[in-house]
Design a protein around this motif. Structure first.
Motif, PDB file in Angstrom:
ATOM      1  N   LEU A 110       1.544   6.823  -6.795  1.00 48.65           N
ATOM      2  CA  LEU A 110       0.545   7.838  -7.173  1.00 48.65           C
ATOM      3  C   LEU A 110       1.176   9.224  -7.236  1.00 48.65           C
ATOM      4  CD1 LEU A 110      -2.614   6.764  -5.087  1.00 48.65           C
ATOM      5  CD2 LEU A 110      -2.230   6.459  -7.541  1.00 48.65           C
ATOM      6  N   PHE A 111       2.066   9.525  -6.283  1.00 52.35           N
ATOM      7  CA  PHE A 111       2.772  10.811  -6.297  1.00 52.35           C
ATOM      8  C   PHE A 111       3.599  10.948  -7.572  1.00 52.35           C
ATOM      9  CE2 PHE A 111       2.095  11.029  -1.648  1.00 52.35           C
ATOM     10  CZ  PHE A 111       1.736  12.364  -1.533  1.00 52.35           C
ATOM     11  N   GLU A 112       4.312   9.876  -7.922  1.00 50.57           N
ATOM     12  CA  GLU A 112       5.162   9.906  -9.117  1.00 50.57           C
ATOM     13  C   GLU A 112       4.330  10.079 -10.377  1.00 50.57           C
ATOM     14  OE1 GLU A 112       7.968   6.656  -9.387  1.00 50.57           O
ATOM     15  OE2 GLU A 112       8.480   6.888  -7.261  1.00 50.57           O
ATOM     16  N   GLU A 113       3.234   9.335 -10.488  1.00 50.70           N
ATOM     17  CA  GLU A 113       2.385   9.404 -11.672  1.00 50.70           C
ATOM     18  C   GLU A 113       1.740  10.777 -11.815  1.00 50.70           C
ATOM     19  OE1 GLU A 113      -0.340   6.131 -11.315  1.00 50.70           O
ATOM     20  OE2 GLU A 113       1.238   4.656 -11.682  1.00 50.70           O
ATOM     21  N   ALA A 114       1.313  11.347 -10.690  1.00 54.07           N
ATOM     22  CA  ALA A 114       0.655  12.654 -10.722  1.00 54.07           C
ATOM     23  C   ALA A 114       1.671  13.774 -10.921  1.00 54.07           C
ATOM     24  CB  ALA A 114      -0.118  12.882  -9.428  1.00 54.07           C
ATOM     25  N   GLN A 115       2.931  13.479 -10.647  1.00 58.71           N
ATOM     26  CA  GLN A 115       3.994  14.487 -10.675  1.00 58.71           C
ATOM     27  C   GLN A 115       3.552  15.733  -9.907  1.00 58.71           C
ATOM     28  OE1 GLN A 115       4.999  14.971 -14.830  1.00 58.71           O
ATOM     29  NE2 GLN A 115       6.400  13.247 -14.737  1.00 58.71           N
ATOM     30  N   ILE A 156       0.843  -1.203   0.000  1.00 56.10           N
ATOM     31  CA  ILE A 156       0.000   0.000   0.000  1.00 56.10           C
ATOM     32  C   ILE A 156       0.878   1.252   0.000  1.00 56.10           C
ATOM     33  CG2 ILE A 156      -1.702   1.337   1.310  1.00 56.10           C
ATOM     34  CD1 ILE A 156      -2.846  -1.408   2.271  1.00 56.10           C
ATOM     35  N   GLU A 157       1.942   1.250   0.807  1.00 57.00           N
ATOM     36  CA  GLU A 157       2.860   2.392   0.846  1.00 57.00           C
ATOM     37  C   GLU A 157       3.448   2.646  -0.545  1.00 57.00           C
ATOM     38  OE1 GLU A 157       7.049   3.829   2.958  1.00 57.00           O
ATOM     39  OE2 GLU A 157       6.423   1.736   3.129  1.00 57.00           O
ATOM     40  N   GLN A 158       3.922   1.594  -1.197  1.00 57.16           N
ATOM     41  CA  GLN A 158       4.509   1.744  -2.527  1.00 57.16           C
ATOM     42  C   GLN A 158       3.485   2.260  -3.533  1.00 57.16           C
ATOM     43  OE1 GLN A 158       7.726   1.793  -3.300  1.00 57.16           O
ATOM     44  NE2 GLN A 158       7.924   1.507  -1.104  1.00 57.16           N
ATOM     45  N   TYR A 159       2.252   1.781  -3.436  1.00 59.92           N
ATOM     46  CA  TYR A 159       1.192   2.233  -4.328  1.00 59.92           C
ATOM     47  C   TYR A 159       0.958   3.739  -4.172  1.00 59.92           C
ATOM     48  CZ  TYR A 159      -3.446   3.010  -6.240  1.00 59.92           C
ATOM     49  OH  TYR A 159      -4.511   3.511  -6.943  1.00 59.92           O
ATOM     50  N   ARG A 205      -6.337  13.216   1.923  1.00 62.31           N
ATOM     51  CA  ARG A 205      -5.453  14.034   1.091  1.00 62.31           C
ATOM     52  C   ARG A 205      -4.067  13.991   1.730  1.00 62.31           C
ATOM     53  NH1 ARG A 205      -7.907  19.207   0.761  1.00 62.31           N
ATOM     54  NH2 ARG A 205      -9.074  18.365  -0.977  1.00 62.31           N
ATOM     55  N   ILE A 206      -3.102  13.508   0.966  1.00 68.59           N
ATOM     56  CA  ILE A 206      -1.729  13.412   1.448  1.00 68.59           C
ATOM     57  C   ILE A 206      -0.921  14.466   0.693  1.00 68.59           C
ATOM     58  CG2 ILE A 206       0.276  11.915   1.760  1.00 68.59           C
ATOM     59  CD1 ILE A 206      -1.690   9.518   1.378  1.00 68.59           C
ATOM     60  N   THR A 207      -0.312  15.362   1.444  1.00 68.47           N
ATOM     61  CA  THR A 207       0.508  16.409   0.843  1.00 68.47           C
ATOM     62  C   THR A 207       1.957  16.152   1.215  1.00 68.47           C
ATOM     63  OG1 THR A 207      -1.314  17.981   1.085  1.00 68.47           O
ATOM     64  CG2 THR A 207       0.888  18.911   0.688  1.00 68.47           C
ATOM     65  N   LYS A 208       2.784  16.110   0.195  1.00 67.66           N
ATOM     66  CA  LYS A 208       4.214  15.901   0.425  1.00 67.66           C
ATOM     67  C   LYS A 208       4.839  17.261   0.709  1.00 67.66           C
ATOM     68  CE  LYS A 208       7.974  13.243  -1.434  1.00 67.66           C
ATOM     69  NZ  LYS A 208       8.435  12.409  -2.515  1.00 67.66           N
ATOM     70  N   ILE A 209       5.467  17.365   1.869  1.00 68.97           N
ATOM     71  CA  ILE A 209       6.164  18.586   2.228  1.00 68.97           C
ATOM     72  C   ILE A 209       7.420  18.637   1.370  1.00 68.97           C
ATOM     73  CG2 ILE A 209       7.372  19.782   4.107  1.00 68.97           C
ATOM     74  CD1 ILE A 209       5.475  18.140   6.009  1.00 68.97           C
TER      75      ILE A 209
END
Length: 153
Positions: free
Chosen positions: A15-20, A8-11, A69-73
């Motif tokens: 998603l972050f990578e795909e969405a850029q 799940i973590e990798q998925y 909603r997960i936001t990458k700092i």
């Protein structure tokens, strides 16, 4: 072989990578269905692997149209990431919180695997054989002194 939490973590990271992008929205029910797991498994992954210490902020809305909603700092700016970590450390720091910080530093290539193990050994409850309150205060002080040093290299 990975366990469900790793998958799940990798998925989510994928998603972050795909969405850029630095923000990803997921729906608990969809993820649980996709991986054939209970929603609490997803909650566990979010609470342990996408923490502030790891460089993420979480916003969640429950209910029918609920989402997480997960936001990458921004962690590419190492100085600001270190400042962010320092702002999270209060007067005391649990061993688990410190481990999350170490994981985040490792994930963001600010420390090596060896350095991570050395820091973990220094802040471990077996090293700091004191009552819990004193131990957590000393652990916070160690991390507050260590983070600025990491920032210089």
């Amino acid at each position: 072989m990975h366990n469900m939490s790793d998958i799940i973590e990798q998925y989510i990271k994928q998603l972050f990578e795909e969405a850029q992008a630095d923000v990803v929205e997921i729906q608990r029910a969809n993820i649980a269905e996709r991986f054939d797991c209970v929603p609490s498994q997803l909650n566990y992954v979010i609470k342990t692997r996408f923490t502030n210490e790891h460089g993420y902020e979480i916003e969640s809305k429950r209910g029918g149209g609920g989402y997480i909603r997960i936001t990458k700092i921004e962690t590419k700016d190492h100085a600001n990431y270190i400042k962010h970590l320092l702002s999270l450390i209060g007067t005391s720091l649990s061993q688990q919180q410190a481990y999350y910080i170490i994981d985040g530093l490792l994930e963001n290539d600010l420390i090596t695997e060896r350095e991570a193990k050395m820091i973990a050994a220094v802040i471990d409850r077996e090293t700091l054989k004191l009552d819990v309150a004193a131990r957590d205060i000393i652990r916070a002080n160690i991390m507050k002194r260590l983070l600025p040093v990491i920032n210089y290299y």
